[in-house]
Design a protein around this motif. Structure first.
Motif, PDB file in Angstrom:
ATOM      1  N   THR A 121      41.510  25.508  51.224  1.00 25.19           N
ATOM      2  CA  THR A 121      42.293  26.740  51.050  1.00 25.19           C
ATOM      3  C   THR A 121      43.702  26.559  51.597  1.00 25.19           C
ATOM      4  O   THR A 121      44.693  26.930  50.937  1.00 25.19           O
ATOM      5  CB  THR A 121      41.607  27.905  51.760  1.00 25.19           C
ATOM      6  OG1 THR A 121      40.260  28.009  51.321  1.00 25.19           O
ATOM      7  CG2 THR A 121      42.327  29.211  51.465  1.00 25.19           C
ATOM      8  N   LEU A 152      47.614  26.601  49.684  1.00 25.66           N
ATOM      9  CA  LEU A 152      48.762  27.366  50.173  1.00 25.66           C
ATOM     10  C   LEU A 152      49.931  26.445  50.518  1.00 25.66           C
ATOM     11  O   LEU A 152      51.086  26.731  50.184  1.00 25.66           O
ATOM     12  CB  LEU A 152      48.359  28.168  51.412  1.00 25.66           C
ATOM     13  CG  LEU A 152      47.456  29.382  51.190  1.00 25.66           C
ATOM     14  CD1 LEU A 152      47.003  29.953  52.524  1.00 25.66           C
ATOM     15  CD2 LEU A 152      48.174  30.442  50.374  1.00 25.66           C
ATOM     16  N   GLY A 192      53.045  33.944  52.064  1.00 25.27           N
ATOM     17  CA  GLY A 192      51.780  34.577  52.424  1.00 25.27           C
ATOM     18  C   GLY A 192      51.589  35.935  51.781  1.00 25.27           C
ATOM     19  O   GLY A 192      50.446  36.361  51.525  1.00 25.27           O
ATOM     20  N   ILE A 220      49.418  36.269  48.755  1.00 28.68           N
ATOM     21  CA  ILE A 220      47.992  36.494  48.991  1.00 28.68           C
ATOM     22  C   ILE A 220      47.704  37.992  49.028  1.00 28.68           C
ATOM     23  O   ILE A 220      46.748  38.481  48.417  1.00 28.68           O
ATOM     24  CB  ILE A 220      47.552  35.855  50.325  1.00 28.68           C
ATOM     25  CG1 ILE A 220      47.972  34.385  50.394  1.00 28.68           C
ATOM     26  CG2 ILE A 220      46.054  36.025  50.526  1.00 28.68           C
ATOM     27  CD1 ILE A 220      47.279  33.499  49.438  1.00 28.68           C
ATOM     28  N   THR A 221      48.553  38.717  49.756  1.00 34.47           N
ATOM     29  CA  THR A 221      48.374  40.171  49.859  1.00 34.47           C
ATOM     30  C   THR A 221      48.490  40.824  48.488  1.00 34.47           C
ATOM     31  O   THR A 221      47.698  41.713  48.142  1.00 34.47           O
ATOM     32  CB  THR A 221      49.422  40.765  50.808  1.00 34.47           C
ATOM     33  OG1 THR A 221      49.450  40.024  52.032  1.00 34.47           O
ATOM     34  CG2 THR A 221      49.117  42.216  51.114  1.00 34.47           C
ATOM     35  N   CYS A 229      47.910  39.531  45.548  1.00 33.46           N
ATOM     36  CA  CYS A 229      46.695  39.234  44.785  1.00 33.46           C
ATOM     37  C   CYS A 229      45.556  40.137  45.235  1.00 33.46           C
ATOM     38  O   CYS A 229      44.804  40.668  44.407  1.00 33.46           O
ATOM     39  CB  CYS A 229      46.321  37.764  44.954  1.00 33.46           C
ATOM     40  SG  CYS A 229      44.860  37.257  44.006  1.00 33.46           S
ATOM     41  N   THR A 237      49.644  37.510  40.979  1.00 35.36           N
ATOM     42  CA  THR A 237      50.314  36.694  41.991  1.00 35.36           C
ATOM     43  C   THR A 237      51.430  35.876  41.380  1.00 35.36           C
ATOM     44  O   THR A 237      52.517  35.751  41.960  1.00 35.36           O
ATOM     45  CB  THR A 237      49.294  35.751  42.672  1.00 35.36           C
ATOM     46  OG1 THR A 237      48.158  36.509  43.070  1.00 35.36           O
ATOM     47  CG2 THR A 237      49.901  35.083  43.888  1.00 35.36           C
ATOM     48  N   ALA A 283      48.887  29.973  45.096  1.00 29.58           N
ATOM     49  CA  ALA A 283      48.638  31.042  46.064  1.00 29.58           C
ATOM     50  C   ALA A 283      47.568  32.004  45.557  1.00 29.58           C
ATOM     51  O   ALA A 283      46.730  32.493  46.329  1.00 29.58           O
ATOM     52  CB  ALA A 283      49.928  31.797  46.361  1.00 29.58           C
ATOM     53  N   ALA A 288      44.143  32.867  47.263  1.00 32.41           N
ATOM     54  CA  ALA A 288      43.840  34.264  47.598  1.00 32.41           C
ATOM     55  C   ALA A 288      42.438  34.647  47.152  1.00 32.41           C
ATOM     56  O   ALA A 288      41.693  35.304  47.893  1.00 32.41           O
ATOM     57  CB  ALA A 288      44.871  35.180  46.949  1.00 32.41           C
ATOM     58  N   ILE A 307      40.026  33.079  49.540  1.00 37.78           N
ATOM     59  CA  ILE A 307      40.062  33.746  50.847  1.00 37.78           C
ATOM     60  C   ILE A 307      39.365  35.102  50.777  1.00 37.78           C
ATOM     61  O   ILE A 307      38.571  35.461  51.658  1.00 37.78           O
ATOM     62  CB  ILE A 307      41.520  33.907  51.314  1.00 37.78           C
ATOM     63  CG1 ILE A 307      42.118  32.542  51.669  1.00 37.78           C
ATOM     64  CG2 ILE A 307      41.606  34.845  52.518  1.00 37.78           C
ATOM     65  CD1 ILE A 307      43.622  32.558  51.845  1.00 37.78           C
ATOM     66  N   GLY A 342      48.740  38.561  54.821  1.00 37.05           N
ATOM     67  CA  GLY A 342      49.464  37.396  54.334  1.00 37.05           C
ATOM     68  C   GLY A 342      50.374  36.748  55.359  1.00 37.05           C
ATOM     69  O   GLY A 342      50.745  35.574  55.196  1.00 37.05           O
ATOM     70  N   LEU A 402      48.613  33.849  57.140  1.00 37.19           N
ATOM     71  CA  LEU A 402      48.294  32.820  56.158  1.00 37.19           C
ATOM     72  C   LEU A 402      49.546  32.066  55.739  1.00 37.19           C
ATOM     73  O   LEU A 402      49.520  30.843  55.542  1.00 37.19           O
ATOM     74  CB  LEU A 402      47.620  33.457  54.941  1.00 37.19           C
ATOM     75  CG  LEU A 402      46.216  34.013  55.209  1.00 37.19           C
ATOM     76  CD1 LEU A 402      45.755  34.871  54.040  1.00 37.19           C
ATOM     77  CD2 LEU A 402      45.233  32.879  55.455  1.00 37.19           C
TER      78      LEU A 402
END
Length: 295
Positions: free
Chosen positions: A17, A21, A40, A43-44, A46, A71, A200, A204, A207, A219, A222
């Motif tokens: 993972t 990233l 990061g 990720i949020t 997504c 994303t 990413a 995501a 994660i 994020g 991360l």
């Protein structure tokens, strides 16, 4: 021995993972020299797209790919609205811009969605497992390692076998020379951001399959981990970023598994201590030999 092998498997899974990233961050840095601290927040983004899909009743196999697409779109919007206007500015200006973008995205989700954690359930099969000689292999491990292996293979084929991939590798060496050859800078940079967003997005989904929840600030840490993995491997070195992600994953898993209970709360501190030692021994990263080997 079984416990050791279990932690190795956990390290490979977590490292996979982090590797995704770190690769996304490294691709952008190698081409335009941007340390994107808003990476990061992809990720949020997504996570909230997946939450929206879940809220309207879509199954995981549908809203997970939609989250990845969201994303990529977010990464492209970052490039067009935030980073293109400062492309020719100093690296410090671009870095501060990325910090501003990170803060704005987190604040936007907190204000317009919710500051609270939102559930993004993963399918039941993700948590299923098989036991081989005492070793517990979860479906999540197989999915994470498999997705990372395929993504890295396709990325390397793109960089070596396609025109835009060769252009990206050349741009990482000398962007001005690429421009003189008639290749459009925007096409190369936009492609780099799209790939960064795709990697990413894949990370995501993996994660969120473990956490099953998203919050506005998830994020930030991360993104820091992606940067740390790049520092370990050597900024701008794609193979180094990949290796740095695995090193970080192994170190984190090892510390959480074998630190005394009284010190378990200092895991993050020990990780950064390890990074500091790496920088003292190898300031350019563990895997950098020559500047021309960045890509």
């Amino acid at each position: 021995m079984i416990d050791f092998l279990q932690q190795v498997l956990n390290g490979i899974s977590l490292g996979s993972t982090y590797a995704l990233l770190a690769l996304g961050l490294a691709i952008v840095f190698s081409i335009i020299g941007l340390v994107n601290f808003a990476h990061g927040e992809l990720i949020t983004a997504c996570g909230y797209v997946m939450f929206l899909g879940y809220s309207v009743g879509l199954p995981w196999v549908v809203y997970a790919p939609i989250g990845i697409v969201g994303t990529v779109v977010t990464a492209l919007l970052m490039e067009r609205l935030a980073f293109r206007p400062v492309r020719n500015a100093s690296p410090l200006t671009m870095m501060l811009t990325s910090l501003g973008v990170s803060i704005m995205i987190a604040a936007a989700f907190e204000t317009f969605v919710s500051p609270r954690v939102k559930a993004v359930p993963a399918p039941d099969w993700i948590s299923s497992a098989v036991h081989i000689g005492g070793l517990r292999i979860q479906a999540e491990h197989i999915l994470t390692i498999g997705v990372t292996a395929v993504a890295v293979l396709l990325l390397m084929l793109l960089l070596k076998k396609t025109v835009i991939g060769v252009a990206m590798r050349a741009a990482a060496e000398d962007f001005n020379a690429v421009r003189l050859m008639g290749i459009k800078a925007n096409a190369v940079i936009v492609t780099a951001f799209a790939i960064s967003g795709l990697l990413a997005g894949l990370a995501a989904v993996l994660i969120l399959a473990r956490r099953s929840a998203v919050n506005p600030h998830m994020g930030i840490f991360l993104g820091i981990n992606a940067f740390v993995a790049n520092v370990i491997g050597g900024l701008g070195n794609l193979w180094g970023a990949l290796a740095g992600g695995f090193v970080l994953g192994f170190v984190e898993v090892a510390l959480r598994a074998w630190l005394p209970v009284d010190l378990s709360g200092f895991t993050t501190g020990f990780v950064f201590l390890f990074v500091a030692i790496v920088l003292v021994i190898r300031p350019s990263g563990l895997f950098v030999k020559k500047a021309q080997e960045r890509v």
